[in-house]
Design a protein around this motif. Structure first.
Motif, PDB file in Angstrom:
ATOM      1  N   LEU A 199      25.028 -13.122   1.412  1.00  0.00           N
ATOM      2  CA  LEU A 199      26.486 -13.232   1.541  1.00  0.00           C
ATOM      3  C   LEU A 199      27.130 -11.851   1.695  1.00  0.00           C
ATOM      4  O   LEU A 199      28.102 -11.694   2.441  1.00  0.00           O
ATOM      5  N   GLY A 200      26.599 -10.860   0.994  1.00  0.00           N
ATOM      6  CA  GLY A 200      27.103  -9.495   1.138  1.00  0.00           C
ATOM      7  C   GLY A 200      26.884  -8.952   2.539  1.00  0.00           C
ATOM      8  O   GLY A 200      27.748  -8.274   3.100  1.00  0.00           O
ATOM      9  N   VAL A 201      25.715  -9.256   3.116  1.00  0.00           N
ATOM     10  CA  VAL A 201      25.440  -8.835   4.492  1.00  0.00           C
ATOM     11  C   VAL A 201      26.439  -9.487   5.449  1.00  0.00           C
ATOM     12  O   VAL A 201      27.009  -8.828   6.323  1.00  0.00           O
ATOM     13  N   LEU A 202      26.679 -10.792   5.263  1.00  0.00           N
ATOM     14  CA  LEU A 202      27.649 -11.488   6.119  1.00  0.00           C
ATOM     15  C   LEU A 202      29.061 -10.929   5.932  1.00  0.00           C
ATOM     16  O   LEU A 202      29.801 -10.741   6.904  1.00  0.00           O
ATOM     17  N   GLY A 243      33.368  -7.429   8.096  1.00  0.00           N
ATOM     18  CA  GLY A 243      34.268  -6.296   7.922  1.00  0.00           C
ATOM     19  C   GLY A 243      34.055  -5.211   8.963  1.00  0.00           C
ATOM     20  O   GLY A 243      35.004  -4.566   9.403  1.00  0.00           O
ATOM     21  N   ILE A 244      32.792  -5.010   9.371  1.00  0.00           N
ATOM     22  CA  ILE A 244      32.492  -3.984  10.368  1.00  0.00           C
ATOM     23  C   ILE A 244      32.918  -4.448  11.761  1.00  0.00           C
ATOM     24  O   ILE A 244      33.463  -3.673  12.548  1.00  0.00           O
ATOM     25  N   ALA A 245      32.686  -5.710  12.069  1.00  0.00           N
ATOM     26  CA  ALA A 245      32.930  -6.228  13.408  1.00  0.00           C
ATOM     27  C   ALA A 245      34.403  -6.224  13.788  1.00  0.00           C
ATOM     28  O   ALA A 245      34.754  -5.910  14.915  1.00  0.00           O
ATOM     29  N   VAL A 298      39.707  -9.609   9.853  1.00  0.00           N
ATOM     30  CA  VAL A 298      39.103 -10.746   9.162  1.00  0.00           C
ATOM     31  C   VAL A 298      39.642 -10.858   7.745  1.00  0.00           C
ATOM     32  O   VAL A 298      39.905 -11.943   7.247  1.00  0.00           O
ATOM     33  N   TYR A 299      39.821  -9.743   7.091  1.00  0.00           N
ATOM     34  CA  TYR A 299      40.277  -9.720   5.706  1.00  0.00           C
ATOM     35  C   TYR A 299      41.721  -9.259   5.635  1.00  0.00           C
ATOM     36  O   TYR A 299      42.225  -8.575   6.534  1.00  0.00           O
ATOM     37  N   ARG A 300      42.365  -9.619   4.550  1.00  0.00           N
ATOM     38  CA  ARG A 300      43.757  -9.240   4.329  1.00  0.00           C
ATOM     39  C   ARG A 300      43.882  -7.716   4.259  1.00  0.00           C
ATOM     40  O   ARG A 300      43.080  -7.038   3.630  1.00  0.00           O
ATOM     41  N   SER A 357      34.951   0.445   6.264  1.00  0.00           N
ATOM     42  CA  SER A 357      34.230   1.150   5.185  1.00  0.00           C
ATOM     43  C   SER A 357      33.728   0.154   4.153  1.00  0.00           C
ATOM     44  O   SER A 357      32.573   0.238   3.706  1.00  0.00           O
ATOM     45  N   TRP A 358      34.582  -0.781   3.756  1.00  0.00           N
ATOM     46  CA  TRP A 358      34.155  -1.810   2.817  1.00  0.00           C
ATOM     47  C   TRP A 358      33.027  -2.642   3.409  1.00  0.00           C
ATOM     48  O   TRP A 358      32.110  -3.057   2.706  1.00  0.00           O
ATOM     49  N   GLY A 359      33.100  -2.889   4.724  1.00  0.00           N
ATOM     50  CA  GLY A 359      32.033  -3.638   5.385  1.00  0.00           C
ATOM     51  C   GLY A 359      30.692  -2.953   5.251  1.00  0.00           C
ATOM     52  O   GLY A 359      29.675  -3.586   4.961  1.00  0.00           O
ATOM     53  N   TRP A 360      30.670  -1.628   5.436  1.00  0.00           N
ATOM     54  CA  TRP A 360      29.425  -0.886   5.282  1.00  0.00           C
ATOM     55  C   TRP A 360      28.922  -0.917   3.837  1.00  0.00           C
ATOM     56  O   TRP A 360      27.718  -1.024   3.593  1.00  0.00           O
TER      57      TRP A 360
END
Length: 154
Positions: free
Chosen positions: A45-48, A53-55, A59-61, A74-77
């Protein structure tokens, strides 16, 4: 000639040892394997979460004023790297590797902190992940079967 003492009716017998000889909580012993599985799933789930987040940044608020504000990329990485390591440690726990239990506690703690800081972005998902990490830490810290077996056999 005396006969050996026959058990009296109603007398209690010593309990037979459980399989594996462990006298700890069965919840904790079963919880260790479940913790390994949860770490693996939490890693996936963390990878997804990281890939999302990277793509794309929408996607996120988006948070305007927040102490731990980083870009969503950065959070995505952070989540992607932590997710990959959680997958590896989860597999290590499922295979019974001795190093994996300690690493699992440490990484579940890091994941808990990262998701606490991630809370404003996805509150429900972060709270669920925090709850999973708390269970994983508890399960890995309370099962002492390995140390009991070493004391008994060594």
């Amino acid at each position: 000639m005396s006969q050996p003492d026959a058990p009296t009716p109603g007398a209690s017998r010593p309990a037979a040892p459980r399989s594996g000889g462990s006298s700890g909580s069965p919840w904790a012993a079963g919880g260790t394997m479940f913790a390994g599985l949860l770490l693996f799933v939490d890693g996936v789930l963390g990878v997804l979460k990281g890939i999302a987040g990277i793509a794309t940044n929408d996607v996120y608020r988006v948070i305007d004023d927040y102490v731990f504000k980083f870009s969503v990329t950065s959070w995505g990485w952070v989540h992607l790297i932590l997710g990959v390591v959680l997958i590896l440690v989860g597999l290590g726990i499922l295979k019974g590797a001795a190093w994996a239990r300690g690493a699992g506690v440490g990484l579940a703690s890091l994941n808990l902190i990262a998701n606490f800081m991630w809370l404003p972005y996805t509150p429900v998902w972060a709270i669920v992940t925090i709850a999973i990490d708390v269970f994983v830490i508890w399960a890995l810290c309370t099962d002492r079967a390995d140390s009991r077996d070493r004391l008994r056999n060594g």
